[in-house]
Each structure stands twice: as C-alpha cells, then as structure tokens.
Design a protein around this motif. Structure first.
Motif, mmCIF file in Angstrom:
data_model
loop_
_atom_site.group_PDB
_atom_site.id
_atom_site.type_symbol
_atom_site.label_atom_id
_atom_site.label_comp_id
_atom_site.label_asym_id
_atom_site.label_seq_id
_atom_site.Cartn_x
_atom_site.Cartn_y
_atom_site.Cartn_z
ATOM 1 N N SER A 293 0.831 -1.206 0.000
ATOM 2 C CA SER A 293 0.000 0.000 0.000
ATOM 3 C C SER A 293 0.864 1.254 0.000
ATOM 4 O O SER A 293 0.537 2.241 -0.658
ATOM 5 N N PHE A 294 1.965 1.240 0.731
ATOM 6 C CA PHE A 294 2.872 2.386 0.749
ATOM 7 C C PHE A 294 3.465 2.624 -0.637
ATOM 8 O O PHE A 294 3.764 3.773 -0.995
ATOM 9 N N ALA A 295 3.627 1.559 -1.404
ATOM 10 C CA ALA A 295 4.164 1.672 -2.761
ATOM 11 C C ALA A 295 3.082 1.957 -3.795
ATOM 12 O O ALA A 295 3.364 2.056 -4.989
ATOM 13 N N GLY A 296 1.829 2.073 -3.319
ATOM 14 C CA GLY A 296 0.722 2.317 -4.235
ATOM 15 C C GLY A 296 0.355 1.124 -5.071
ATOM 16 O O GLY A 296 -0.235 1.264 -6.147
ATOM 17 N N GLN A 297 0.662 -0.077 -4.561
ATOM 18 C CA GLN A 297 0.452 -1.300 -5.333
ATOM 19 C C GLN A 297 -0.538 -2.258 -4.671
ATOM 20 O O GLN A 297 -0.574 -3.431 -5.009
ATOM 21 N N ASN A 298 -1.332 -1.734 -3.716
ATOM 22 C CA ASN A 298 -2.354 -2.553 -3.075
ATOM 23 C C ASN A 298 -3.715 -1.953 -3.404
ATOM 24 O O ASN A 298 -4.105 -0.933 -2.829
ATOM 25 N N PRO A 299 -4.462 -2.547 -4.337
ATOM 26 C CA PRO A 299 -5.743 -1.961 -4.756
ATOM 27 C C PRO A 299 -6.805 -1.957 -3.659
ATOM 28 O O PRO A 299 -7.809 -1.241 -3.770
ATOM 29 N N ASP A 300 -6.609 -2.745 -2.602
ATOM 30 C CA ASP A 300 -7.601 -2.830 -1.529
ATOM 31 C C ASP A 300 -7.277 -1.956 -0.327
ATOM 32 O O ASP A 300 -8.056 -1.901 0.627
ATOM 33 N N LEU A 301 -6.119 -1.291 -0.353
ATOM 34 C CA LEU A 301 -5.697 -0.516 0.808
ATOM 35 C C LEU A 301 -4.973 0.745 0.360
ATOM 36 O O LEU A 301 -3.925 0.674 -0.284
ATOM 37 N N LEU A 302 -5.536 1.912 0.709
ATOM 38 C CA LEU A 302 -4.881 3.175 0.390
ATOM 39 C C LEU A 302 -3.667 3.370 1.292
ATOM 40 O O LEU A 302 -3.664 2.933 2.446
ATOM 41 N N PRO A 303 -2.626 4.035 0.815
ATOM 42 C CA PRO A 303 -1.475 4.314 1.683
ATOM 43 C C PRO A 303 -1.865 5.259 2.806
ATOM 44 O O PRO A 303 -2.732 6.122 2.636
ATOM 45 N N ALA A 304 -1.245 5.086 3.945
ATOM 46 C CA ALA A 304 -1.530 5.961 5.087
ATOM 47 C C ALA A 304 -1.170 7.397 4.737
ATOM 48 O O ALA A 304 -0.216 7.654 3.991
ATOM 49 N N ARG A 305 -1.937 8.332 5.276
ATOM 50 C CA ARG A 305 -1.743 9.749 4.954
ATOM 51 C C ARG A 305 -0.416 10.256 5.499
ATOM 52 O O ARG A 305 -0.116 10.131 6.683
ATOM 53 N N LYS A 306 0.392 10.865 4.626
ATOM 54 C CA LYS A 306 1.667 11.423 5.044
ATOM 55 C C LYS A 306 1.442 12.551 6.039
ATOM 56 O O LYS A 306 0.568 13.390 5.860
ATOM 57 N N GLY A 307 2.248 12.561 7.080
ATOM 58 C CA GLY A 307 2.146 13.579 8.111
ATOM 59 C C GLY A 307 1.398 13.129 9.343
ATOM 60 O O GLY A 307 1.618 13.661 10.427
ATOM 61 N N ALA A 308 0.512 12.144 9.192
ATOM 62 C CA ALA A 308 -0.232 11.632 10.343
ATOM 63 C C ALA A 308 0.653 10.663 11.128
ATOM 64 O O ALA A 308 1.498 9.956 10.557
ATOM 65 N N ILE A 309 0.440 10.587 12.434
ATOM 66 C CA ILE A 309 1.273 9.713 13.261
ATOM 67 C C ILE A 309 1.060 8.247 12.911
ATOM 68 O O ILE A 309 1.960 7.424 13.075
ATOM 69 N N ALA A 310 -0.118 7.904 12.373
ATOM 70 C CA ALA A 310 -0.351 6.520 11.953
ATOM 71 C C ALA A 310 0.629 6.134 10.847
ATOM 72 O O ALA A 310 1.205 5.036 10.865
ATOM 73 N N GLN A 311 0.824 7.026 9.888
ATOM 74 C CA GLN A 311 1.765 6.746 8.807
ATOM 75 C C GLN A 311 3.189 6.670 9.345
ATOM 76 O O GLN A 311 3.983 5.820 8.936
ATOM 77 N N PHE A 312 3.521 7.555 10.279
ATOM 78 C CA PHE A 312 4.842 7.570 10.906
ATOM 79 C C PHE A 312 5.128 6.249 11.608
ATOM 80 O O PHE A 312 6.208 5.652 11.455
ATOM 81 N N ILE A 313 4.159 5.768 12.376
ATOM 82 C CA ILE A 313 4.350 4.514 13.113
ATOM 83 C C ILE A 313 4.432 3.326 12.164
ATOM 84 O O ILE A 313 5.305 2.460 12.307
ATOM 85 N N LEU A 314 3.527 3.259 11.202
ATOM 86 C CA LEU A 314 3.541 2.142 10.255
ATOM 87 C C LEU A 314 4.836 2.110 9.448
ATOM 88 O O LEU A 314 5.412 1.032 9.222
ATOM 89 N N ARG A 315 5.273 3.280 8.999
ATOM 90 C CA ARG A 315 6.506 3.335 8.201
ATOM 91 C C ARG A 315 7.701 2.835 9.005
ATOM 92 O O ARG A 315 8.542 2.084 8.475
ATOM 93 N N ASN A 316 7.772 3.193 10.281
ATOM 94 C CA ASN A 316 8.882 2.752 11.096
ATOM 95 C C ASN A 316 8.734 1.306 11.554
ATOM 96 O O ASN A 316 9.738 0.626 11.819
ATOM 97 N N TRP A 317 7.499 0.820 11.641
ATOM 98 C CA TRP A 317 7.284 -0.612 11.907
ATOM 99 C C TRP A 317 7.796 -1.429 10.724
ATOM 100 O O TRP A 317 8.483 -2.450 10.911
ATOM 101 N N LEU A 318 7.507 -0.991 9.520
ATOM 102 C CA LEU A 318 7.994 -1.690 8.326
ATOM 103 C C LEU A 318 9.523 -1.717 8.289
ATOM 104 O O LEU A 318 10.120 -2.670 7.821
ATOM 105 N N ALA A 319 10.146 -0.650 8.789
ATOM 106 C CA ALA A 319 11.609 -0.550 8.766
ATOM 107 C C ALA A 319 12.271 -1.075 10.023
ATOM 108 O O ALA A 319 13.494 -0.960 10.179
ATOM 109 N N ASP A 320 11.464 -1.681 10.929
ATOM 110 C CA ASP A 320 11.980 -2.220 12.192
ATOM 111 C C ASP A 320 12.715 -1.145 13.005
ATOM 112 O O ASP A 320 13.797 -1.368 13.541
ATOM 113 N N ARG A 321 12.089 0.058 13.099
ATOM 114 C CA ARG A 321 12.704 1.154 13.843
ATOM 115 C C ARG A 321 11.782 1.653 14.956
ATOM 116 O O ARG A 321 11.641 2.848 15.163
ATOM 117 N N LEU A 322 11.170 0.736 15.677
ATOM 118 C CA LEU A 322 10.278 1.130 16.764
ATOM 119 C C LEU A 322 11.019 1.308 18.089
ATOM 120 O O LEU A 322 10.400 1.689 19.085
#
Length: 323
Positions: A293-322
């Motif tokens: 979804s972050f890559a824009g390649q998931n037709p069933d899930l929109l990417p999380a909104r940039k700037g929101a803390i949800a996107q911040f947390i998810l992006r760092n979870w994907l990168a194992d930086r929690l």
C-alpha cells in the motif's frame, strides 16, 4: 522511539517565549517590531506561498490583510533569528466564491486567495503538513490552529456562563464576572499499532473513502492511564485483548485540539468482532500488504496519509525502527 520527535508537528524546538505572555510592555514592543511576523489563518486554513503550493507565508503585522483580522493576536514564539511570530484569524473576511460542499468534504482541496495577497492561498493543513511545511512551520501552524479552535469553542466561562476574554497573549481566557481563569484544552488520544506476529490490526470509520484504513484510536478517559486506554479502546472496537503496551511517540493534532499518544500493543487473540457504532470495519493486514500500500500497489488498501502519526508509526514498523 529514538526518532520520536521527527513526527510532523513535533520536534522543531519552537521557543514559545512564555515569559513574554504576561509582560505587557515587552509584548507591545514585540507587536511593534519591524522584524515581527504573523501567521494568517482563515477557517483553520493557513496562508501558504506560491498560490498554496509553497511553504508558510508569514506577513508583517502592518500588512493590509490585517484589516480583515480579528483583534486577537496570539504569540506563538520566537524563530531561530529571535523574531517574534504571532497568529491572527481572518474572522472579518469571506471570499465570494466559497464552495461549502468542497470545504465540508473529507479532504478539502479548495484554495482561497485574499485580494491583498494574491500570490498566496489558504490551504487545507492536512494537504500541506508533510510535503510543504518545514518542521518549524508545521509546529507554528499546529499551535495557531489548535489555539484558535479552543478560543472559538470557549468564549463563555464554564463556571458562570458569562463571556470571557483572551489574556496572556492568547494562552488564557479570563472571566471578569467570577474571576475564573481558563487555559487551552488538549484532548489526550491513544493511537495504537496492535500487532500479532507479522500482522497489524487496522480499522476504518464510517464515511471514509473506499480502501482507507488506519490504526485504531480513541480518547483517554478521566483517571485512565495510557496503557489502560489502549487496551480498552481496542477491546471496545474490535474485541481483541491486548497484553504488553509500549509508548512510541506523540503528535499534536490540531483537528481540533488533540495530543496523540502513539503506542505499540501485543494482541493476545485474533478473532475480530467490531462494534458497528464505533467503526465500520477492522482487519488484520500483513506486513507485505502494508508495504504494497505504501508503494501504491495494493488496490484494496490506500497508503496511510503522510504527516499523520499513523503513517509515521507504520513506516517505522515496516523498517523495524520502533526502538
């Protein structure tokens, strides 16, 4: 998180010049200084340069646009050069071509220009918060929007019901009738990354665009610890029990006056039973589905909104930086 303060609206290190708020002479000098600037809002939308496509537009306090501003001047603080930054609201102005339907939509993409600043435009903050504003501009704007939101909803004393007046350069309201003092309110909200193995629990509210899901979130109740709010909200919305809870990061969220506490919780089960009064749907998404979804390649899930803390947390979870 070691990088917690890189979240949008936080970590810019704004000098709020709190000592000046009660200094009438110093405040008057700051208002009269040639170097002082003001952030301009209209219906919660900041004035941005380059016809709304650029950064924050800070204007001199004697700019002609001030003729349409309310008398309220909120002191936001000092910039890195020591210049004072204020905020004003164009309460006396309304453009002729306002599209109320667009402004009331999920994401307002309309732009409004004031005749005295045709090179700029009032722009929905959610559109610009991550891509156009510097960390300092974002923190200034969040403080201004949240503070004016509070003043608009607290014009009367909650103790006696009489009108109250702005004080302390916008950081207090006083009631002349009963003497009560009121301070800007911030509503604590927990937003949580609930994981089970390689998957994360996400939900969607009623009326959201198709394919939009986000981390579960909810208000902290009176007398409730953050960890307890995480467990309660997840169980209320999805009937998932949560074990260990860790704090990750916080984000001021001026829509209208919240402080988001980002947390990570471990789910103890996976069977979802939603409360339809709370949310429309909840699902487990795998790491691979979130990444797509972050890559824009998931037709069933929109990417999380940039700037929101949800996107911040998810992006760092994907990168194992929690951590």
């Amino acid at each position: 998180m070691k990088i917690a303060e890189t979240v949008t609206f936080g970590g810019a290190g704004l000098d709020r010049a709190g000592e000046l708020r009660s200094d009438a002479q110093g405040l008057a000098q700051a208002l009269a200084a040639d170097t002082s600037r003001t952030l301009v809002l209209w219906r919660g939308k900041p004035l941005l340069a380059d016809h709304g496509q650029g950064g924050l537009m800070l204007l001199p306090l004697d700019h002609p646009i001030m003729r349409d501003a309310s008398q309220a001047r909120i002191l936001l603080g000092r910039d890195v050069q020591g210049a004072y930054i204020f905020a004003v609201d164009l309460a006396q102005w309304s453009p002729a071509d306002v599209d109320e339907t667009q402004m009331g939509s999920f994401l307002d993409r309309s732009l409004q220009s004031h005749p005295t600043a045709p090179e700029a435009a009032f722009t929905e903050l959610r559109l610009a918060m991550a891509s156009q504003l510097t960390p300092m501009e974002a923190e200034l704007t969040a403080a201004a929007v949240a503070n004016f939101n509070w003043h608009r909803s607290h014009m009367f004393c909650s103790k006696c019901g009489q009108p109250s007046q702005m004080a302390l350069a916008g950081w207090q309201r006083n009631c002349a009738s009963c003497g009560a003092e009121h301070y800007p309110r911030t509503d604590p909200v927990v937003i949580m990354l609930i994981t089970r193995g390689n998957s994360v629990l996400m939900g969607r509210s009623h009326g959201w665009p198709a394919g939009m899901y986000s981390l579960l979130a909810g208000f902290v109740e009176s007398g409730e610890p953050i960890e307890g709010a995480v467990r309660r909200e997840v169980y209320e919305e999805a009937r998932i029990k949560v074990g260990a809870v860790d704090y990750l990061a916080s984000q001021p969220w001026p829509f209208p006056n919240s402080l988001m506490f980002g947390c990570h919780g471990e789910a103890l089960d996976t069977d979802i039973v939603i409360d339809p009064k709370e949310i429309e749907d909840a699902r487990w998404f795998t790491r691979e589905e979130i990444l797509a979804s972050f890559a824009g390649q998931n037709p069933d899930l929109l990417p999380a909104r940039k700037g929101a803390i949800a996107q911040f947390i998810l992006r760092n979870w994907l990168a194992d930086r929690l951590d």
